[in-house]
Structure formats: structure tokens, C-alpha cells
Design a protein around this motif. Structure first.
Motif, short mmCIF file in Angstrom:
data_model
loop_
_atom_site.label_atom_id
_atom_site.label_comp_id
_atom_site.label_asym_id
_atom_site.label_seq_id
_atom_site.Cartn_x
_atom_site.Cartn_y
_atom_site.Cartn_z
N ASN A 1 -3.23 11.18 1.55
CA ASN A 1 -2.26 10.27 2.16
C ASN A 1 -1.39 11.05 3.15
O ASN A 1 -0.85 12.11 2.82
CB ASN A 1 -1.39 9.63 1.08
CG ASN A 1 -0.65 8.40 1.56
OD1 ASN A 1 -0.21 8.33 2.70
ND2 ASN A 1 -0.51 7.41 0.68
N ILE B 1 -0.79 -0.92 -0.16
CA ILE B 1 -0.25 0.04 -1.13
C ILE B 1 -0.59 -0.41 -2.55
O ILE B 1 -0.41 -1.58 -2.90
CB ILE B 1 1.28 0.15 -0.99
CG1 ILE B 1 1.65 0.70 0.39
CG2 ILE B 1 1.87 1.04 -2.09
CD1 ILE B 1 3.15 0.70 0.66
N LYS C 1 -3.34 0.21 5.37
CA LYS C 1 -4.01 -0.03 4.09
C LYS C 1 -3.00 -0.55 3.09
O LYS C 1 -1.82 -0.15 3.10
CB LYS C 1 -4.63 1.26 3.54
CG LYS C 1 -5.73 1.86 4.43
CD LYS C 1 -6.98 0.98 4.41
CE LYS C 1 -8.11 1.64 5.22
NZ LYS C 1 -9.33 0.79 5.24
N ASN D 1 2.21 -2.47 2.69
CA ASN D 1 1.19 -1.76 3.46
C ASN D 1 1.73 -0.38 3.89
O ASN D 1 2.90 -0.26 4.27
CB ASN D 1 0.82 -2.58 4.71
CG ASN D 1 -0.46 -2.09 5.36
OD1 ASN D 1 -0.54 -0.97 5.87
ND2 ASN D 1 -1.49 -2.94 5.38
N TRP D 2 0.86 0.61 3.83
CA TRP D 2 1.29 1.97 4.18
C TRP D 2 1.75 2.08 5.63
O TRP D 2 2.57 2.94 5.96
CB TRP D 2 0.15 2.96 3.91
CG TRP D 2 0.00 3.29 2.45
CD1 TRP D 2 -1.02 2.94 1.61
CD2 TRP D 2 0.92 4.06 1.65
NE1 TRP D 2 -0.80 3.42 0.34
CE2 TRP D 2 0.39 4.11 0.34
CE3 TRP D 2 2.13 4.69 1.91
CZ2 TRP D 2 1.03 4.78 -0.70
CZ3 TRP D 2 2.79 5.35 0.88
CH2 TRP D 2 2.23 5.39 -0.42
N PHE E 1 -4.81 5.31 -1.81
CA PHE E 1 -3.75 4.41 -1.35
C PHE E 1 -2.75 4.07 -2.46
O PHE E 1 -1.97 3.13 -2.34
CB PHE E 1 -4.37 3.14 -0.78
CG PHE E 1 -5.41 3.44 0.27
CD1 PHE E 1 -5.07 4.10 1.44
CD2 PHE E 1 -6.74 3.11 0.06
CE1 PHE E 1 -6.02 4.42 2.40
CE2 PHE E 1 -7.71 3.42 1.01
CZ PHE E 1 -7.35 4.08 2.19
#
Length: 271
Positions: free
Chosen positions: A108, A139, A137, A128-129, A194
């Protein structure tokens, strides 16, 4: 002569029995405190082979109950006690302190978060990241079960509680995945690129990466100097006056020898 022989025989039998007898001290509670308690127990038994320390880690809430009802000699908790749990005759000793590391997968790109971002991730507001500078992607937030002292401490520090009908309840999203222990929490982050999780600082290894929180790295030094705020006590609990063997073990856990073990295990000593 006959009476002398019988007396001698009984004395030998009593001595043999006492040499073979082993006194148990039971410690029940936090799965975060349990690994340290196991090392304490193994070391103490080398000094006192007549004593056996039995450790079980079903969670901090179970540890509080075990101390209260005296089903164990010692309860273990990795959080502050709730006001509803406190009793006049329930005593506690802090045997170590621990940071809670917020960890992600090594792949990450996100290695720094604010406390507010962590709060929003676990509340389900950030999903979402890419919202925190990472990939596009979803989370996968990993939390602990509700009996966990780690979760209780994390919720308090990150303000992840709310009141419903006058009762304080968790504000962690119901979509968060629940793990059943420190090791499982770490594994879930280690295996999912993730995922985000939180674990005992003493459990961090190369399989996960602890993120900085508000710009401060999770480290023993930063917990000690107060700059890393995501930290909690490791406590042992007992009700009333402990028996002699338990009191001796309690005293030893606070000694310089035991506190050196705390530091060796990656936790924070109390002296």
C-alpha cells in the motif's frame, strides 16, 4: 522404635508431596496482554518451579469478569476500565504500556494518515483509498470483536463511539471485517493489499507497515514521550486481597527484571 519409624515415613512423604506439588496462578483476559503474560510466566517459573502460570486470552471484558467473580487469580485488560466496571474492591496494576499501531499491507502506498481520516475510515465515511492519496480501490477495514480491549481502547482514542437511547455504543461501521485476535488482525492486513487494521505495537513485524498518525510514527519512544496518542495500558486486575503466591508474582511483574522483559518484547516499561 516403631513410632519413630512411622514419624520418619510421614515426614518423608510430606516432603516428597510438597516437592512434587505445583501451585497454579491463573491469568485470564486480554489477548494483547496474554503474549507478555506468557513470557512473564515462563520466566517466573524458571525462578520458582513450584509455581505454574496458566494464561488464557478470551478478551479484556472476560478478564474484568474473571477478576470480579474470582474465577481467575488475575484478570488482564488492555484498556481503561469503563465506569460501570469499576468496584471499590477491584484493584488494578499497570504492568506495561502499549501503542496501538494502525497497519496496512506493505504494497500500500499510503503510509501516513490523520486521526480524523482513520476515524472516517472506520466510521464508513471514507471508503476508497484514493480519498486518502492511495489507489482507486475500496478500503477493507478490519476491526476486533466487541470484547476486545484493543478495540475498546481504539474506539475511545479515535472517538468511535456514539450514544443511542442513552447507551454508549460503537460507531465502527458494520461493514468492517471482524477479526478474533491480534494475530488474526495482522494476518488480514498482511494478506490483503487493500486492508487496514490496528494491532498491538509489540506485535508489529515486517508483514505489515504501521502508518504515521498525525505525522507521528508508532514507536516505543513516541508512546513514552506522549507524542503518539494511540496508546493504552496493560493492566492486571484482582478483587480483594490476593493470596501470597499471587502477590509475590504481582510484585515480581513490577520489578526491574520483569520490566526489562517488557522492553525486550517491544512494549513500554512502566519505569
Amino acid at each position: 522404635m516403631k513410632h519413630t519409624f512411622i514419624a520418619a515415613t510421614l515426614t518423608i512423604a510430606a516432603l516428597s508431596g510438597s516437592a512434587l506439588a505445583q501451585e497454579n496462578i491463573s491469568a485470564v483476559g486480554s489477548s494483547s496482554v496474554s503474549p507478555l503474560m506468557e513470557v512473564f510466566g515462563e520466566t517466573y517459573q524458571q525462578i520458582h518451579p513450584e509455581v505454574f502460570i496458566e494464561v488464557q486470552g478470551p478478551g479484556s471484558s472476560a478478564g474484568v469478569r474473571a477478576a470480579k467473580d474470582k474465577s481467575a487469580d488475575l484478570g488482564m485488560a488492555s484498556r481503561e476500565l469503563a465506569s460501570s466496571e469499576k468496584e471499590t474492591d477491584l484493584h488494578s496494576e499497570i504492568i506495561a504500556r502499549d501503542g496501538i499501531a494502525v497497519v496496512v499491507n506493505p504494497s500500500n502506498s499510503v503510509d501516513s494518515l490523520t486521526a480524523q481520516q482513520i476515524h472516517d475510515i472506520y466510521a464508513g465515511d471514507i471508503k476508497n483509498w484514493k480519498e486518502v492519496g492511495g489507489e482507486d480501490k475500496p478500503i477493507v477495514a478490519v476491526t476486533r470483536d466487541t470484547a476486545s480491549g484493543t478495540r475498546g481502547a481504539f474506539e475511545e482514542i479515535m472517538q468511535l463511539t456514539k450514544k443511542i437511547n442513552g447507551q454508549k455504543v460503537s460507531a465502527i461501521s458494520q461493514h468492517a471485517q471482524v477479526s478474533n485476535g491480534n494475530g488474526h488482525s495482522k494476518t488480514m492486513a498482511a494478506q490483503n493489499p487493500f486492508a487496514i487494521s490496528y494491532i498491538s505495537l509489540g506485535s508489529v513485524d515486517s508483514s505489515v507497515v504501521p502508518v504515521t498518525v498525525d505525522g507521528t510514527p508508532a514507536s516505543v519512544e513516541n508512546v513514552k514521550n506522549g507524542s503518539y496518542k494511540v496508546a493504552r495500558p496493560f493492566q492486571v486486575l484482582y478483587k480483594g486481597t490476593p493470596n501470597t503466591r499471587t502477590q509475590q508474582f504481582l510484585d515480581w511483574m513490577l520489578s526491574a527484571e520483569a520490566q526489562a522483559i517488557v522492553a525486550d518484547q517491544g512494549y513500554i516499561s512502566i519505569n
